[in-house]
Design a protein around this motif. Sequence first.
Motif, mmCIF file in Angstrom:
data_model
loop_
_atom_site.group_PDB
_atom_site.id
_atom_site.type_symbol
_atom_site.label_atom_id
_atom_site.label_comp_id
_atom_site.label_asym_id
_atom_site.label_seq_id
_atom_site.Cartn_x
_atom_site.Cartn_y
_atom_site.Cartn_z
ATOM 1 N N LYS A 87 0.836 -1.205 0.000
ATOM 2 C CA LYS A 87 0.000 0.000 0.000
ATOM 3 C C LYS A 87 0.869 1.253 0.000
ATOM 4 O O LYS A 87 0.580 2.230 -0.691
ATOM 5 N N THR A 88 1.959 1.219 0.773
ATOM 6 C CA THR A 88 2.880 2.361 0.808
ATOM 7 C C THR A 88 3.557 2.546 -0.543
ATOM 8 O O THR A 88 3.734 3.673 -1.014
ATOM 9 N N VAL A 89 3.934 1.433 -1.176
ATOM 10 C CA VAL A 89 4.537 1.510 -2.511
ATOM 11 C C VAL A 89 3.561 2.163 -3.480
ATOM 12 O O VAL A 89 3.937 3.028 -4.277
ATOM 13 N N ASP A 90 2.289 1.768 -3.403
ATOM 14 C CA ASP A 90 1.284 2.327 -4.296
ATOM 15 C C ASP A 90 1.120 3.830 -4.066
ATOM 16 O O ASP A 90 0.938 4.604 -5.017
ATOM 17 N N LYS A 91 1.204 4.257 -2.798
ATOM 18 C CA LYS A 91 1.110 5.688 -2.495
ATOM 19 C C LYS A 91 2.270 6.453 -3.126
ATOM 20 O O LYS A 91 2.090 7.550 -3.672
#
Length: 218
Positions: A181-185
């Motif tokens: 999720k952090t990577v996607d952000k």
Amino acid sequence: MKERGTYHAIVADDHAIVRSGLRTALETPGQIEERGIVVVAEAENGLEAIAACRAHRPDLLLLDVQMPMAGGIEVVVEVQRWSPDTRIVVLTGVSAVGIISSLVESGVHGLFSKGDDNSELYARLPGILRGQRHIATRFVNVLGQKPAGEQLTGRERQILNMIIAGHSNKEIAGHLGISAKTVDKHRTSMMQKLDVHSVPQLMAFALREGLVDPSAEL
């Protein structure tokens, strides 16, 4: 950083002849430091450079950003994480404004060109070891050319290189120890900053503007 005594260094470059020349200059008493600088390790790729800095916590890392296994910005970010007191000095043949700008913004303590005589590097190293920062005149001029797009953070640059190399969000997350999720952000943030709307557009823009380390595995 110590004001007196012997400094320790790591030399990271994928060319043995370059490492040998730099080692000789560093270790020769009086060439840079009165007692010389002890080279505790050499590295021929980015992963070796990170591992060596974790193991030795040197005073100085002389780093080439065009090495296999891990890009220059990735090495800088990881060394800052594991050995925050290490002074990072980049010696590079890269001239793309996007990459130079990112190196400066990443907080490297010195940035010198392989196209210049090493005398400037050797003259400036004592001050850099004692807390100064120096960007070679060649790169100051390069930075006068404003790169397209808002500048990316070190972590965003790290993720961008891995996207270019074809890694999925899950793979990137596992490598960096963060959530998908952090990577996607981070991916969304990069696309907004660069005003692109798809991963292919992101890749094309990054390559065109020199926003990707040349050592990234494409």
